[in-house]
Design an enzyme around this catalytic site. Structure first.
Site, PDB file in Angstrom:
ATOM      1  N   GLU A 129       0.826  -1.209   0.000  1.00  0.00           N
ATOM      2  CA  GLU A 129       0.000   0.000   0.000  1.00  0.00           C
ATOM      3  C   GLU A 129       0.859   1.258   0.000  1.00  0.00           C
ATOM      4  O   GLU A 129       0.503   2.272  -0.595  1.00  0.00           O
ATOM      5  CB  GLU A 129      -0.944   0.010   1.217  1.00  0.00           C
ATOM      6  CG  GLU A 129      -2.027  -1.050   1.157  1.00  0.00           C
ATOM      7  CD  GLU A 129      -2.997  -0.806   0.010  1.00  0.00           C
ATOM      8  OE1 GLU A 129      -2.587  -1.057  -1.145  1.00  0.00           O
ATOM      9  OE2 GLU A 129      -4.124  -0.386   0.250  1.00  0.00           O
ATOM     10  N   THR A 182      -5.288   9.474  -6.227  1.00  0.00           N
ATOM     11  CA  THR A 182      -5.209   9.391  -4.765  1.00  0.00           C
ATOM     12  C   THR A 182      -4.533  10.651  -4.220  1.00  0.00           C
ATOM     13  O   THR A 182      -4.927  11.179  -3.182  1.00  0.00           O
ATOM     14  CB  THR A 182      -4.443   8.117  -4.338  1.00  0.00           C
ATOM     15  OG1 THR A 182      -5.050   7.023  -5.015  1.00  0.00           O
ATOM     16  CG2 THR A 182      -4.534   7.876  -2.848  1.00  0.00           C
TER      17      THR A 182
HETATM   18  P1  ADP Z   1      -7.294   1.460  -5.263  1.00  0.00           P
HETATM   19  O1  ADP Z   1      -7.900   2.499  -4.364  1.00  0.00           O
HETATM   20  O2  ADP Z   1      -8.265   0.950  -6.284  1.00  0.00           O
HETATM   21  O3  ADP Z   1      -6.577   0.372  -4.549  1.00  0.00           O
HETATM   22  P2  ADP Z   1      -4.817   2.737  -5.430  1.00  0.00           P
HETATM   23  O4  ADP Z   1      -4.732   4.155  -5.883  1.00  0.00           O
HETATM   24  O5  ADP Z   1      -4.677   2.405  -3.994  1.00  0.00           O
HETATM   25  O6  ADP Z   1      -6.184   2.171  -6.038  1.00  0.00           O
HETATM   26  O7  ADP Z   1      -3.715   1.843  -6.134  1.00  0.00           O
HETATM   27  C1  ADP Z   1      -3.513   1.848  -7.477  1.00  0.00           C
HETATM   28  C2  ADP Z   1      -2.042   2.188  -7.776  1.00  0.00           C
HETATM   29  O8  ADP Z   1      -1.199   1.090  -7.430  1.00  0.00           O
HETATM   30  C3  ADP Z   1      -1.850   2.424  -9.255  1.00  0.00           C
HETATM   31  O9  ADP Z   1      -0.943   3.505  -9.388  1.00  0.00           O
HETATM   32  C4  ADP Z   1      -1.200   1.153  -9.755  1.00  0.00           C
HETATM   33  O10 ADP Z   1      -0.381   1.355 -10.863  1.00  0.00           O
HETATM   34  C5  ADP Z   1      -0.392   0.693  -8.537  1.00  0.00           C
HETATM   35  N1  ADP Z   1      -0.194  -0.788  -8.526  1.00  0.00           N
HETATM   36  C6  ADP Z   1       0.993  -1.437  -8.496  1.00  0.00           C
HETATM   37  N2  ADP Z   1       0.806  -2.778  -8.483  1.00  0.00           N
HETATM   38  C7  ADP Z   1      -0.528  -2.977  -8.487  1.00  0.00           C
HETATM   39  C8  ADP Z   1      -1.331  -4.141  -8.462  1.00  0.00           C
HETATM   40  N3  ADP Z   1      -0.808  -5.375  -8.470  1.00  0.00           N
HETATM   41  N4  ADP Z   1      -2.653  -3.972  -8.455  1.00  0.00           N
HETATM   42  C9  ADP Z   1      -3.210  -2.737  -8.460  1.00  0.00           C
HETATM   43  N5  ADP Z   1      -2.508  -1.593  -8.482  1.00  0.00           N
HETATM   44  C10 ADP Z   1      -1.162  -1.706  -8.491  1.00  0.00           C
END
Ligand code: ADP
Length: 309
Positions: A129, A182
């Site tokens: 995260e 975000t």
């Molecule tokens: P959500 O709120 O849907 O989890 P986030 O903003 O927390 O979305 O996370 C998405 C970010 O994490 C994006 O920038 C994405 O490129 C990065 N990321 C890296 N690896 C992954 C993964 N395996 N799955 C999803 N997002 C990923």
């Protein structure tokens, strides 16, 4: 094939209105799949990503970073291959990155015959995260790993508590296909909180937790109120107020922003109400011309599920 597991890595709704960065809950029928296997070649590799354009490099993918955090503590040189089948879109606000981080560490722990506790897995998944949002929050990875509703009572030291999940609660989630970065969602938040609002907010957190344990649906509804974050963040989400009004009018207990948005959740008692809520918010969104997905899901009390081993 080497020893492997296939798992379901669920979507999650974080914050739940009053519980910014501390409350979350786990969905049942929305999530990714992953296949994680042991390899004779040491190191962590992302060998396949299906359904999304995400980095294959281990240190850029949340699944790779989370597993590396686990292996650092495991202190043995082993090899892990990870395949990710994405169904949750990144940046949706329903825990896309958390599903990958939590799923990966859960699967590796399972393959190693469970040397780590669920709390320890939460800490490893938080490293993923941190990569995704710059902030090692646990409000998505905790419900993904523990299931049901979770409360992060403390971050230092980490103290995650699984709350009771009343049987009849059903989530309706609308995901407008727009991008809310975000970083933008975080930048609109003020760093200082007015004491009067803080009092209202922690009253609601206590009320929500009490409502879950006593299965008092009206108390749950009254407590699903966010006087600190929602008024600032909701302006980034088209039709937020109209969606909320439509959901409440159809009988939802409460409605708010899912995680940092743009998804919006509504919590209802019973599947029939949750489906009616879905219909009414669909009507609101159809007028916008924007693309959107709607999910109706029971609360997943188990969290990550083994599909095949
Ligand atoms: P959500 O709120 O849907 O989890 P986030 O903003 O927390 O979305 O996370 C998405 C970010 O994490 C994006 O920038 C994405 O490129 C990065 N990321 C890296 N690896 C992954 C993964 N395996 N799955 C999803 N997002 C990923």
């Amino acid at each position: 094939m080497n020893k492997h597991v296939k798992i379901f890595a669920p979507a999650t709704v974080a914050n739940l209105s009053c519980g910014f960065d501390v409350l979350g809950c786990c969905l049942d029928n929305v999530g990714d799949e992953m296949i994680v296997s042991l390899s004779s070649e040491p190191g962590v590799r992302i060998t396949k990503i299906d359904g999304a354009d995400l980095p294959l490099e281990t240190h850029k993918n949340v699944a790779g970073v989370a597993v590396e955090a686990l292996l650092k503590e495991y202190k043995k040189d082993i090899g892990i291959n990870i395949e990710i089948y994405k169904k949750i879109k990144a940046g949706s606000g329903i825990g896309s990155s958390a599903a990958s981080s939590a799923g990966a560490v859960w699967a590796v722990n399972h393959l190693l015959n469970s040397p780590f506790t669920p709390q320890e897995l939460v800490a490893f998944a938080m490293e993923g995260e941190k990569l995704a949002s710059g902030n090692a929050h646990a409000d998505n990875v905790a419900p993904a790993l523990l299931g049901g509703f979770t409360l992060v009572r403390s971050y230092t030291p980490l103290d995650v508590i699984k709350l009771h999940a009343p049987e009849d609660l059903v989530m309706t989630v609308i995901h407008p296909q727009i991008e809310v970065k975000t970083a933008d969602a975080r930048s609109v938040i003020k760093q200082n909180v007015d004491l009067k609002k803080a009092i209202q907010q922690w009253g609601n957190v206590g009320g929500l937790v009490a409502g879950l344990f006593t299965e008092d649906y009206q108390l749950i509804g009254r407590s699903l109120e966010d006087v600190i974050i929602e008024p600032l963040r909701s302006i980034l989400i088209p039709e937020f107020n109209n969606v909320k009004e439509a959901a409440i009018q159809k009988g939802a207990l409460g409605c708010g922003i899912s995680g940092s948005g743009p998804s919006i959740f509504a919590l209802s008692k019973g599947i029939e109400t949750a489906n009616n809520v879905a219909e009414s918010i669909k009507e609101v969104y159809q007028k916008t011309g924007l693309d959107f997905d709607i999910h109706v899901s029971k609360i997943n009390k188990k969290g990550i599920k083994l599909i095949e081993s």
